[in-house]
Design a protein around this motif. Structure first.
Motif, mmCIF file in Angstrom:
data_model
loop_
_atom_site.group_PDB
_atom_site.id
_atom_site.type_symbol
_atom_site.label_atom_id
_atom_site.label_comp_id
_atom_site.label_asym_id
_atom_site.label_seq_id
_atom_site.Cartn_x
_atom_site.Cartn_y
_atom_site.Cartn_z
ATOM 1 N N ILE B 20 -44.813 13.892 149.429
ATOM 2 C CA ILE B 20 -44.802 15.314 149.027
ATOM 3 C C ILE B 20 -43.363 15.880 148.518
ATOM 4 C CG2 ILE B 20 -45.393 17.674 148.952
ATOM 5 C CD1 ILE B 20 -48.030 16.175 149.047
ATOM 6 N N GLY B 21 -42.638 15.811 149.793
ATOM 7 C CA GLY B 21 -41.008 15.994 149.615
ATOM 8 C C GLY B 21 -40.363 15.501 148.742
ATOM 9 N N LYS B 22 -40.545 14.150 148.255
ATOM 10 C CA LYS B 22 -39.762 13.423 147.236
ATOM 11 C C LYS B 22 -40.284 13.885 146.011
ATOM 12 C CE LYS B 22 -40.045 8.862 145.784
ATOM 13 N NZ LYS B 22 -40.117 7.356 146.092
ATOM 14 N N GLN B 23 -41.506 14.059 145.674
ATOM 15 C CA GLN B 23 -42.012 14.567 144.517
ATOM 16 C C GLN B 23 -41.598 15.717 144.013
ATOM 17 O OE1 GLN B 23 -43.832 11.951 143.408
ATOM 18 N NE2 GLN B 23 -43.364 13.039 141.437
ATOM 19 N N ILE B 25 -38.857 17.417 144.857
ATOM 20 C CA ILE B 25 -37.656 17.238 144.525
ATOM 21 C C ILE B 25 -37.410 16.858 143.325
ATOM 22 C CG2 ILE B 25 -35.273 16.325 144.952
ATOM 23 C CD1 ILE B 25 -36.129 18.493 146.853
ATOM 24 N N TYR B 26 -38.066 15.651 143.114
ATOM 25 C CA TYR B 26 -38.254 14.871 141.715
ATOM 26 C C TYR B 26 -38.578 16.144 140.526
ATOM 27 C CZ TYR B 26 -39.067 11.501 138.273
ATOM 28 O OH TYR B 26 -39.047 10.594 136.995
ATOM 29 N N ALA B 27 -39.578 16.742 140.810
ATOM 30 C CA ALA B 27 -39.983 17.735 139.900
ATOM 31 C C ALA B 27 -38.955 18.569 139.719
ATOM 32 C CB ALA B 27 -41.272 18.276 140.216
ATOM 33 N N GLN B 28 -38.168 18.989 140.818
ATOM 34 C CA GLN B 28 -37.272 20.097 140.383
ATOM 35 C C GLN B 28 -36.047 19.578 139.639
ATOM 36 O OE1 GLN B 28 -36.040 22.028 144.174
ATOM 37 N NE2 GLN B 28 -37.874 22.824 144.645
ATOM 38 N N TYR B 29 -35.573 18.183 139.899
ATOM 39 C CA TYR B 29 -34.583 17.614 139.258
ATOM 40 C C TYR B 29 -34.901 17.642 137.628
ATOM 41 C CZ TYR B 29 -31.961 15.644 142.935
ATOM 42 O OH TYR B 29 -31.090 15.452 143.959
ATOM 43 N N GLN B 30 -36.222 17.322 137.501
ATOM 44 C CA GLN B 30 -36.951 17.208 136.119
ATOM 45 C C GLN B 30 -36.807 18.520 135.328
ATOM 46 O OE1 GLN B 30 -37.812 14.560 134.217
ATOM 47 N NE2 GLN B 30 -37.138 13.417 136.122
ATOM 48 N N ALA B 31 -36.987 19.522 136.157
ATOM 49 C CA ALA B 31 -36.894 20.962 135.490
ATOM 50 C C ALA B 31 -35.658 21.440 135.179
ATOM 51 C CB ALA B 31 -37.629 21.954 136.482
ATOM 52 N N PRO B 44 -33.992 11.593 145.349
ATOM 53 C CA PRO B 44 -35.369 12.133 145.797
ATOM 54 C C PRO B 44 -35.873 11.484 147.140
ATOM 55 C CG PRO B 44 -35.583 11.928 143.627
ATOM 56 C CD PRO B 44 -34.278 11.200 143.871
ATOM 57 N N LYS B 45 -35.552 10.225 147.345
ATOM 58 C CA LYS B 45 -36.141 9.627 148.712
ATOM 59 C C LYS B 45 -35.399 10.127 149.978
ATOM 60 C CE LYS B 45 -33.260 5.480 148.703
ATOM 61 N NZ LYS B 45 -33.074 4.217 148.734
ATOM 62 N N TYR B 46 -34.296 10.721 149.759
ATOM 63 C CA TYR B 46 -33.600 11.109 150.944
ATOM 64 C C TYR B 46 -34.112 12.513 151.398
ATOM 65 C CZ TYR B 46 -30.000 7.592 150.705
ATOM 66 O OH TYR B 46 -29.345 6.438 150.793
ATOM 67 N N PHE B 47 -34.675 13.319 150.396
ATOM 68 C CA PHE B 47 -35.313 14.506 150.756
ATOM 69 C C PHE B 47 -36.597 14.245 151.383
ATOM 70 C CE2 PHE B 47 -32.534 15.561 147.474
ATOM 71 C CZ PHE B 47 -32.049 16.641 147.716
ATOM 72 N N GLY B 48 -37.347 13.052 150.995
ATOM 73 C CA GLY B 48 -38.647 12.707 151.580
ATOM 74 C C GLY B 48 -38.404 12.080 153.033
ATOM 75 N N TYR B 49 -37.317 11.527 153.224
ATOM 76 C CA TYR B 49 -37.035 11.079 154.611
ATOM 77 C C TYR B 49 -36.840 12.275 155.722
ATOM 78 C CZ TYR B 49 -36.177 6.294 152.858
ATOM 79 O OH TYR B 49 -36.279 5.303 152.385
ATOM 80 N N ARG B 151 -39.697 24.715 152.619
ATOM 81 C CA ARG B 151 -38.170 24.968 152.571
ATOM 82 C C ARG B 151 -37.261 24.215 151.681
ATOM 83 N NH1 ARG B 151 -35.063 27.315 156.625
ATOM 84 N NH2 ARG B 151 -33.522 26.504 155.586
ATOM 85 N N ILE B 152 -37.723 22.882 151.827
ATOM 86 C CA ILE B 152 -36.750 21.916 151.076
ATOM 87 C C ILE B 152 -36.655 22.246 149.729
ATOM 88 C CG2 ILE B 152 -38.418 20.101 150.267
ATOM 89 C CD1 ILE B 152 -36.297 18.285 152.160
ATOM 90 N N LYS B 153 -35.463 21.999 149.242
ATOM 91 C CA LYS B 153 -34.981 22.232 147.792
ATOM 92 C C LYS B 153 -33.847 21.515 147.447
ATOM 93 C CE LYS B 153 -32.573 26.779 148.544
ATOM 94 N NZ LYS B 153 -32.830 27.166 149.961
ATOM 95 N N VAL B 154 -33.629 21.411 146.261
ATOM 96 C CA VAL B 154 -32.307 20.630 145.585
ATOM 97 C C VAL B 154 -31.270 20.892 146.364
ATOM 98 C CG1 VAL B 154 -31.407 19.861 143.463
ATOM 99 C CG2 VAL B 154 -33.587 20.760 143.402
ATOM 100 N N ASP B 155 -30.812 22.002 146.711
ATOM 101 C CA ASP B 155 -29.561 22.206 147.464
ATOM 102 C C ASP B 155 -29.517 21.713 149.020
ATOM 103 O OD1 ASP B 155 -29.480 23.798 145.184
ATOM 104 O OD2 ASP B 155 -29.699 25.760 146.267
ATOM 105 N N THR B 156 -30.693 21.476 149.634
ATOM 106 C CA THR B 156 -30.801 20.755 150.936
ATOM 107 C C THR B 156 -29.849 19.640 150.936
ATOM 108 O OG1 THR B 156 -32.982 21.616 150.942
ATOM 109 C CG2 THR B 156 -31.920 20.235 152.809
ATOM 110 N N ALA B 157 -28.765 19.705 151.924
ATOM 111 C CA ALA B 157 -27.926 18.594 152.182
ATOM 112 C C ALA B 157 -28.645 17.412 152.548
ATOM 113 C CB ALA B 157 -26.647 18.811 152.811
#
Ligand SMILES: Nc1ncnc2c1ncn2[C@@H]1O[C@H](COP(=O)(O)OP(=O)(O)OP(=O)(O)O)[C@@H](O)[C@H]1O
Ligand SMILES: [Mg+2]
Lengths: 291, 461
Positions: B20-23, B25-31, B44-49, B151-157
């Motif tokens: 879900i997390g990966k997806q 972020i992926y969607a946010q990147y696309q947007a 995106p996989k790092y956000f998933g991890y 909480r997780i979003k594109v800016d998360t390190a």
């Protein structure tokens, strides 16, 4: 001579880059060695030499004589087989498993590769200075005394001392190291190490000295000293030298042989090779106009 | 719900969170609006991890805490129950509780009714605890999952957090290893200090007699203990010396043969075979020494009129020497092969023979490495136990005669500690003191070896 000065490393690097083109032109133009492979008073004669590293045909049908008491220079682009050919002359290639050598090698009328020939004694007669300085991890003194000791060439310590000093002097190193003969040979600078290796080789007074780019690590002063030494040595010894420096070849040698892609392209009097090369490839190489 | 099921559910949830997390972020990147230059983004996989770890780790942590307090809590409840029912359990409460916990359900009928009642109470509590544990852990995992996915979003390190977590896991693994080592050393040290409280250090280190049997009754004669470690260390030295006498020449010569004379084919076959010697279990060497070598030596000795003990230092030392050959040969082979080829050519080019080249150039150049190998082999020999137990005996003779039975430090440690022992008599504490001495000896040897090897490495780099 001015044109010779242009044969800079840049030009050589360029010739390597365009190696493929050269190959094409070589196939079109090479038929046989140009010039005079034989000489009047040969010390070493080689005929129809072929060397293979496994499948790699590194030397192809080379015939060349090296005259007694003269300096023969081997020149040619990197990887053309100069070191390989040189190492055949004292059977240094024996220790490389994949290396197969064929052809005739005659030293003073003796077959170098004969079954009865002892490579150990041969190497005492045909000494070698290697491309990379390789002092033993021993003291400077012991490095030079090494050959003298294993061949039992001196009667006592005093004689050994004299021979060591004499060899170091000839190699132009003695003044720099006379206070630290017991320091490790490996503690010297690259150029000093190379001169130490030269001293080590001339200490046992071989009949022939093979030098593989002896000056590549030396500064101009040490290079000049080495060239002086070579000029001096040729009175008593026969010298074969590999060099990448056209000027050096022109200065020290009497005969020059130009190798290319494992073939001997042209050989002749040094003056003639550098002023009036017969073969197109030779001319291109010495003027630095490849490709 | 069993343990396995809980773990399984947690993992499934973590995986789910990962996707879900990966997806997301992926969607946010696309947007995001396409910028002209190609920008490099955290995958995106790092956000998933990171999301998966958030769902997993807090739950695991809470689970561990619950496990820690669960047992005391249940005990407390039972005790309360006992008190409220006015049941007399005698003085040893924990023993009584243990008895209850170990009752098997199938035998319940044979047991007195009071205990049956307590047992029921206990199982009841246990099930309750288990269920609530499962619920709490799953709830935390779920909550954390939802929280982080919100909480997780594109800016998360994400990549940075992930690296930190990886670093933490690695650090934990490393510290477990280091802490264990320190713990072992400290415990040996403390026990040794206790031993030296009973037996003076000087007597231990320089005493010539070793007989650790203490008198059981004060009036017993003939078995006053003596803790002089000299015979043990002498025996250790003797056997190690014999072993090195075998291993150093054999190992060195085979290394020279392998690296300088053997063909590549022979080398690739022979080297692993030689190294197998180090992998044979020492107990196999032990019975080889005791059943084959020792009798052979005795017969040989007798045939030339020597008296040989049936267990002798020689037999143990010889076999141990065979065992440590690969320590010498393998390292010597490595350092010989590491001597640059140009060094060999330099010597051969001066007209030296191959053997002159080896003795005059290669061995001196490789000497530090060879010394390192020998020292490693020596510390292995000193620490070896099994072969000595089986082939050299237990008698603490003060002798350097290789034909006599001797004993070593390690063997004595084994005999001191096997069997039923109290762990605070001088006899058992002596084992720790011996262990400490042994540890120090091998430590020093290893340090010398490492130092020598390191110094050697600098030479050709
Ligand atoms: N030990 C070896 N094993 C396999 N191939 C080798 C070996 N030494 C040289 N060769 C090959 O033989 C060919 C000639 O090499 P050689 O060292 O004689 O060149 P060179 O003319 O001395 O070059 P340089 O000027 O760079 O020293 C090259 O193609 C090289 O790859
Ligand atoms: Mg070369």
């Amino acid at each position: 001579m001015n044109e010779l000065m242009m044969a800079s490393p840049m030009a050589r690097a360029k010739s390597e880059l365009t190696g493929n083109q050269v190959n094409v032109s070589l196939a079109a133009t090479f038929e046989h060695t140009v010039g005079t492979p034989c000489c009047d008073n040969p010390k070493i004669q080689t005929k129809n030499v072929d060397v293979f590293y496994a499948e790699n045909h590194a030397i192809q049908d080379v015939s060349l004589d090296m005259g007694a008491n003269e300096v023969t220079a081997l020149i040619g682009p990197s990887g053309c087989g100069k070191s390989t050919y040189l190492r055949c002359l004292n059977r240094m290639n024996d220790s490389i498993d994949i290396c197969k050598v064929s052809g005739d090698f005659i030293l003073d009328g003796e077959d170098i590769y004969a079954k009865s020939q002892d490579p150990v004694l041969l190497r005492a007669r045909v000494g070698m200075v290697f491309q990379k300085p390789n002092p033993f991890p021993k003291s400077i003194y012991d490095n030079v005394a090494y050959g003298l000791r294993i061949h039992g060439l001196t009667q006592n310590k005093a004689e050994l001392d004299d021979m060591v000093e004499d060899s170091l002097r000839k190699a132009g190193l003695f003044e720099e190291v006379k206070d630290r003969l017991n320091a490790a040979g490996t503690s010297l600078s690259g150029g000093q190490q190379q001169r130490l290796c030269i001293a080590r080789t001339i200490a046992i007074q071989p009949e022939v000295i093979l030098m593989d780019e002896p000056a590549s690590a030396l500064d101009p002063i040490a290079t000049a000293k080495t060239e002086e030494l070579i000029a001096e040595l040729k009175e008593n010894f026969t010298i074969v030298i590999v060099t990448h420096s056209m000027q050096q070849a022109a200065r020290v040698s009497q005969r020059t042989a130009y190798f290319h892609m494992g073939r001997l392209i042209e050989v002749g009097e040094t003056d003639q090779i550098f002023t009036n090369p017969q073969h197109e490839l030779t001319e291109k190489y010495i003027t630095g106009r490849f490709g | 719900m069993s343990l396995i099921t809980l773990i399984f559910l947690l993992l499934v949830l973590a995986m789910f969170t990962y996707f879900i997390g990966k997806q997301k972020i992926y969607a946010q990147y696309q947007a995001q609006p396409k910028s002209p230059g190609r920008r490099i983004l955290t995958l995106p996989k790092y956000f998933g991890y990171v999301a998966a770890m958030w769902s997993l780790f807090p739950a695991l942590l809470v689970w561990m805490l619950i496990e820690l307090i669960e047992a005391p809590l249940i005990n407390h409840q039972i005790t309360n129950y006992l008190a409220s029912q006015q049941i007399e359990v005698g003085e040893n409460l924990s023993l009584y509780l243990n008895e209850i916990k170990n009752i098997e359900a199938s035998h319940l009928a044979d047991i007195e009714p009071i205990k049956q009642a307590i047992y029921h109470r206990y199982t009841q509590l246990n099930t309750l605890a288990n269920n609530s544990k499962n619920v709490i852990v799953m709830a935390i995992a779920l909550l954390m999952s939802i929280y982080i996915l919100k909480r997780i979003k594109v800016d998360t390190a994400a990549r940075k957090i992930f690296e930190k977590i990886i670093e933490l896991i690695l650090l934990m693994a490393a510290s477990i290893a280091i802490m264990t080592t320190i713990g072992i050393v400290l415990s040996v040290l403390f026990e040794s200090v206790r031993f030296f409280g009973e037996v003076p250090v000087m007597q231990f280190m320089f005493g010539l007699e070793w007989s650790p049997q203490t008198a059981i009754r004060a009036d017993q004669v003939g078995s006053s203990a003596a803790f002089g470690a000299v015979p043990l260390f002498l025996g250790t030295l003797l056997i190690s010396f014999i072993a090195l006498l075998v291993a150093v020449p054999l190992g060195l010569f085979s290394a020279i043969y392998l690296s300088e004379y053997a063909s590549v084919k022979f080398r690739t076959v022979a080297k692993p075979i030689l190294e197998i010697l180090a992998g044979i279990p020492t107990v196999v060497y032990g019975f080889f020494a005791a059943l084959t070598v020792a009798p052979f030596i005795r017969n040989l000795g007798e045939s030339i009129g020597l008296s040989v003990a049936s267990e002798s230092a020689l037999a143990a030392g010889l076999v141990m020497g065979i065992m440590i050959i690969p320590f010498v040969s393998s390292l010597a082979d490595d350092v010989l092969s590491a001597v640059p080829k140009t060094m060999r050519e330099g010597s051969l080019g001066l007209g030296a023979t191959q053997s002159e080249t080896i003795t005059k150039v290669l061995l001196p150049a490789a000497l530090p490495g060879i010394v390192g190998g020998v020292l490693l082999a020596a510390s292995r020999a000193i620490g070896e136990t099994m072969i000595v137990v089986m082939a050299a005996g237990l008698a603490a003779n003060l002798t350097v005669n290789p034909l006599a039975a001797v004993t070593t430090v390690t063997v004595q440690i084994v005999t001191l500690l096997t069997g039923d022992q109290e762990f605070d008599s001088a006899k058992t504490l002596a084992a720790f003191a011996l262990g400490l001495m042994l540890f120090l000896t091998t430590l020093v040897l290893n340090m010398i070896a490492l130092y020598v090897v390191r110094k050697y490495r600098e030479q050709y780099e």
